[in-house]
Design a protein around this motif. Structure first.
Motif, PDB file in Angstrom:
ATOM      1  N   ASP A 193       0.835  -1.214   0.000  1.00  0.00           N
ATOM      2  CA  ASP A 193       0.000   0.000   0.000  1.00  0.00           C
ATOM      3  C   ASP A 193       0.867   1.260   0.000  1.00  0.00           C
ATOM      4  OD1 ASP A 193      -2.293  -1.510   0.018  1.00  0.00           O
ATOM      5  OD2 ASP A 193      -2.702  -1.243   2.162  1.00  0.00           O
ATOM      6  N   SER A 194       1.977   1.220   0.733  1.00  0.00           N
ATOM      7  CA  SER A 194       2.852   2.393   0.794  1.00  0.00           C
ATOM      8  C   SER A 194       3.474   2.686  -0.570  1.00  0.00           C
ATOM      9  CB  SER A 194       3.946   2.208   1.858  1.00  0.00           C
ATOM     10  OG  SER A 194       4.990   1.357   1.412  1.00  0.00           O
ATOM     11  N   LEU A 195       3.730   1.631  -1.341  1.00  0.00           N
ATOM     12  CA  LEU A 195       4.262   1.826  -2.690  1.00  0.00           C
ATOM     13  C   LEU A 195       3.280   2.619  -3.547  1.00  0.00           C
ATOM     14  CD1 LEU A 195       6.150   1.297  -5.093  1.00  0.00           C
ATOM     15  CD2 LEU A 195       5.098  -0.968  -5.319  1.00  0.00           C
ATOM     16  N   TYR A 196       2.004   2.241  -3.474  1.00  0.00           N
ATOM     17  CA  TYR A 196       1.012   2.931  -4.303  1.00  0.00           C
ATOM     18  C   TYR A 196       0.736   4.346  -3.797  1.00  0.00           C
ATOM     19  CZ  TYR A 196       0.314  -1.283  -6.977  1.00  0.00           C
ATOM     20  OH  TYR A 196       0.523  -2.358  -7.807  1.00  0.00           O
ATOM     21  N   LYS A 207       6.524  17.679  -8.014  1.00  0.00           N
ATOM     22  CA  LYS A 207       6.736  17.270  -6.632  1.00  0.00           C
ATOM     23  C   LYS A 207       8.219  16.978  -6.406  1.00  0.00           C
ATOM     24  CE  LYS A 207       2.512  17.239  -4.917  1.00  0.00           C
ATOM     25  NZ  LYS A 207       1.873  15.987  -4.511  1.00  0.00           N
ATOM     26  N   LYS A 208       8.565  16.691  -5.164  1.00  0.00           N
ATOM     27  CA  LYS A 208       9.954  16.448  -4.782  1.00  0.00           C
ATOM     28  C   LYS A 208      10.148  14.980  -4.388  1.00  0.00           C
ATOM     29  CE  LYS A 208      11.131  20.901  -4.893  1.00  0.00           C
ATOM     30  NZ  LYS A 208      12.191  21.468  -5.756  1.00  0.00           N
ATOM     31  N   VAL A 209      11.398  14.544  -4.462  1.00  0.00           N
ATOM     32  CA  VAL A 209      11.722  13.184  -4.024  1.00  0.00           C
ATOM     33  C   VAL A 209      11.329  12.981  -2.567  1.00  0.00           C
ATOM     34  CG1 VAL A 209      13.658  11.650  -3.501  1.00  0.00           C
ATOM     35  CG2 VAL A 209      13.506  12.734  -5.739  1.00  0.00           C
ATOM     36  N   GLY A 210      11.475  14.014  -1.739  1.00  0.00           N
ATOM     37  CA  GLY A 210      11.089  13.911  -0.335  1.00  0.00           C
ATOM     38  C   GLY A 210       9.614  13.616  -0.129  1.00  0.00           C
ATOM     39  N   ASP A 211       8.772  14.025  -1.081  1.00  0.00           N
ATOM     40  CA  ASP A 211       7.346  13.720  -0.998  1.00  0.00           C
ATOM     41  C   ASP A 211       7.099  12.220  -1.107  1.00  0.00           C
ATOM     42  OD1 ASP A 211       6.560  16.457  -0.826  1.00  0.00           O
ATOM     43  OD2 ASP A 211       6.794  16.661  -2.993  1.00  0.00           O
ATOM     44  N   ILE A 212       7.897  11.557  -1.952  1.00  0.00           N
ATOM     45  CA  ILE A 212       7.781  10.103  -2.103  1.00  0.00           C
ATOM     46  C   ILE A 212       8.164   9.417  -0.796  1.00  0.00           C
ATOM     47  CG2 ILE A 212       8.721   8.084  -3.292  1.00  0.00           C
ATOM     48  CD1 ILE A 212       9.138   9.874  -5.750  1.00  0.00           C
ATOM     49  N   GLY A 213       9.324   9.808  -0.258  1.00  0.00           N
ATOM     50  CA  GLY A 213       9.785   9.201   0.987  1.00  0.00           C
ATOM     51  C   GLY A 213       8.826   9.427   2.133  1.00  0.00           C
ATOM     52  N   TYR A 214       8.262  10.632   2.205  1.00  0.00           N
ATOM     53  CA  TYR A 214       7.302  10.935   3.274  1.00  0.00           C
ATOM     54  C   TYR A 214       6.071  10.039   3.158  1.00  0.00           C
ATOM     55  CZ  TYR A 214       3.999  13.400   6.235  1.00  0.00           C
ATOM     56  OH  TYR A 214       3.073  13.693   7.210  1.00  0.00           O
ATOM     57  N   ALA A 215       5.601   9.802   1.948  1.00  0.00           N
ATOM     58  CA  ALA A 215       4.408   8.963   1.751  1.00  0.00           C
ATOM     59  C   ALA A 215       4.640   7.548   2.271  1.00  0.00           C
ATOM     60  CB  ALA A 215       4.028   8.938   0.269  1.00  0.00           C
ATOM     61  N   VAL A 216       5.809   6.977   1.967  1.00  0.00           N
ATOM     62  CA  VAL A 216       6.132   5.626   2.439  1.00  0.00           C
ATOM     63  C   VAL A 216       6.313   5.620   3.949  1.00  0.00           C
ATOM     64  CG1 VAL A 216       7.825   3.758   2.358  1.00  0.00           C
ATOM     65  CG2 VAL A 216       7.189   4.944   0.250  1.00  0.00           C
ATOM     66  N   GLN A 217       7.145   6.519   4.438  1.00  0.00           N
ATOM     67  CA  GLN A 217       7.500   6.541   5.855  1.00  0.00           C
ATOM     68  C   GLN A 217       6.289   6.753   6.750  1.00  0.00           C
ATOM     69  OE1 GLN A 217      10.189   9.715   6.869  1.00  0.00           O
ATOM     70  NE2 GLN A 217      10.568   8.946   8.934  1.00  0.00           N
ATOM     71  N   SER A 218       5.468   7.741   6.426  1.00  0.00           N
ATOM     72  CA  SER A 218       4.332   8.066   7.293  1.00  0.00           C
ATOM     73  C   SER A 218       3.340   6.916   7.345  1.00  0.00           C
ATOM     74  CB  SER A 218       3.649   9.351   6.817  1.00  0.00           C
ATOM     75  OG  SER A 218       3.199   9.230   5.473  1.00  0.00           O
ATOM     76  N   HIS A 219       3.120   6.246   6.211  1.00  0.00           N
ATOM     77  CA  HIS A 219       2.161   5.141   6.175  1.00  0.00           C
ATOM     78  C   HIS A 219       2.658   3.935   6.974  1.00  0.00           C
ATOM     79  CE1 HIS A 219      -1.148   2.740   4.648  1.00  0.00           C
ATOM     80  NE2 HIS A 219      -0.290   1.795   4.298  1.00  0.00           N
ATOM     81  N   CYS A 220       3.931   3.576   6.781  1.00  0.00           N
ATOM     82  CA  CYS A 220       4.462   2.365   7.420  1.00  0.00           C
ATOM     83  C   CYS A 220       4.765   2.566   8.896  1.00  0.00           C
ATOM     84  CB  CYS A 220       5.709   1.893   6.673  1.00  0.00           C
ATOM     85  SG  CYS A 220       5.355   1.322   4.992  1.00  0.00           S
ATOM     86  N   GLU A 221       5.293   3.720   9.257  1.00  0.00           N
ATOM     87  CA  GLU A 221       5.597   3.960  10.666  1.00  0.00           C
ATOM     88  C   GLU A 221       4.325   4.093  11.493  1.00  0.00           C
ATOM     89  OE1 GLU A 221       8.363   7.200  10.913  1.00  0.00           O
ATOM     90  OE2 GLU A 221      10.081   5.929  10.369  1.00  0.00           O
ATOM     91  N   ALA A 222       3.246   4.542  10.884  1.00  0.00           N
ATOM     92  CA  ALA A 222       1.966   4.622  11.596  1.00  0.00           C
ATOM     93  C   ALA A 222       1.472   3.241  12.015  1.00  0.00           C
ATOM     94  CB  ALA A 222       0.921   5.308  10.721  1.00  0.00           C
ATOM     95  N   VAL A 256      11.403   1.533   8.661  1.00  0.00           N
ATOM     96  CA  VAL A 256      11.723   1.911   7.285  1.00  0.00           C
ATOM     97  C   VAL A 256      13.239   1.901   7.123  1.00  0.00           C
ATOM     98  CG1 VAL A 256      11.544   3.717   5.533  1.00  0.00           C
ATOM     99  CG2 VAL A 256       9.655   3.355   7.137  1.00  0.00           C
ATOM    100  N   VAL A 257      13.734   1.051   6.245  1.00  0.00           N
ATOM    101  CA  VAL A 257      15.171   0.933   6.025  1.00  0.00           C
ATOM    102  C   VAL A 257      15.704   2.240   5.440  1.00  0.00           C
ATOM    103  CG1 VAL A 257      16.956  -0.256   4.702  1.00  0.00           C
ATOM    104  CG2 VAL A 257      15.103  -1.561   5.763  1.00  0.00           C
TER     105      VAL A 257
END
Length: 253
Positions: free
Chosen positions: A122-125, A135-150, A155-156
């Motif tokens: 789900d975090s990938l999508y 958008k910025k590369v940081g937006d991608i990382g934030y989307a993955v990190q926020s979803h999985c850490e919640a 997150v490696v």
């Protein structure tokens, strides 16, 4: 790029037809290499060098359970009921690269681990939805990190996604963590591989003596999913495909 990535998706689906308790990861590697070459492509992982100058000895990475990525196929590694295996696959077709990964269940897998897989996927999508022009590369990382850490997962940090084109690994690096509005700007037509690598427990990782396999230090399971996309205005396009895998999974589960 689309053809090379569709072939990766087809190769992963072909491997899924063979993934069951009792098969070795080396057998899966041989199936993958034959399939890729039969379709006029070259497996890009084979002989790819690591920082230690050691060429990767196989056509796919087979990362089982606590192995996050870069697992080396082996005749001594037999898949068992309840395992998970992340298979990362790359192709070179007509001068362009494809790259995608999927974490598969082997037989009956616990609901706890299935949740890890669902969350990672789900975090990938969610990241792909974010990855549009401007958008910025940081937006991608934030989307993955926020979803999985919640969900309490790790997150490696040391491993990232990447640009991709005529070479398998190009700029920019695409981390799975970050701050919105930070990093390189995504431009229309840019191709990138987004690949969340998420751990059940602590996000710390270590390198095995083979100088390839990356494992979690707490030896809890890890999941890995990857798509190659082309950045567009409004909505980016996924070049690789999980469609056939998901159809087959639906028949099993």
């Amino acid at each position: 790029m689309r053809e090379a990535n569709q072939l990766v998706g087809q190769t992963l689906a072909e491997l899924f037809r063979h993934i069951k308790p009792g098969i070795t990861t080396l057998q899966l590697d041989r199936i993958a290499e034959e399939y890729i070459r039969d379709h006029g492509a070259i497996p890009t992982f084979l002989n790819y060098p690591n920082p230690y100058g050691q060429p990767f000895p196989a056509s796919i990475c087979t990362s089982v359970n606590d192995c996050v990525v870069h697992g080396v196929p082996s005749e001594k590694q037999t898949l068992k009921d309840g395992d998970i295996v992340s298979i990362d696959c790359g192709t070179l077709l007509n001068g362009f690269c494809g790259d995608s990964a999927y974490t598969f269940c082997v037989g009956e897998v616990s609901e706890e681990i299935r949740k890890l897989l669902r969350t990672t996927k789900d975090s990938l999508y969610k990241a792909i939805e974010t990855a549009t022009a401007g958008k910025k590369v940081g937006d991608i990382g934030y989307a993955v990190q926020s979803h999985c850490e919640a969900e309490g997962y790790g997150v490696v940090r040391e491993l990232t996604g990447h640009g991709i084109g005529k070479d398998m690994h190009e700029d920019p690096p695409v981390p799975n963590y970050g701050r919105r509005g930070n990093g390189a700007t995504l431009k229309n037509g840019m191709c990138i591989a987004i690949e969340p690598m998420i751990t059940m427990g602590d996000n710390r990782i270590g390198l095995m003596p083979d100088k390839w396999s990356i494992v979690t230090l707490d030896h809890k399971p890890a999941a890995h999913f990857e798509h190659t996309i082309v950045v567009r205005h409004g909505k980016s396009e996924i070049l690789s495909s999980f469609e056939e895998i998901e159809r087959l999974e639906g028949e099993i589960y």
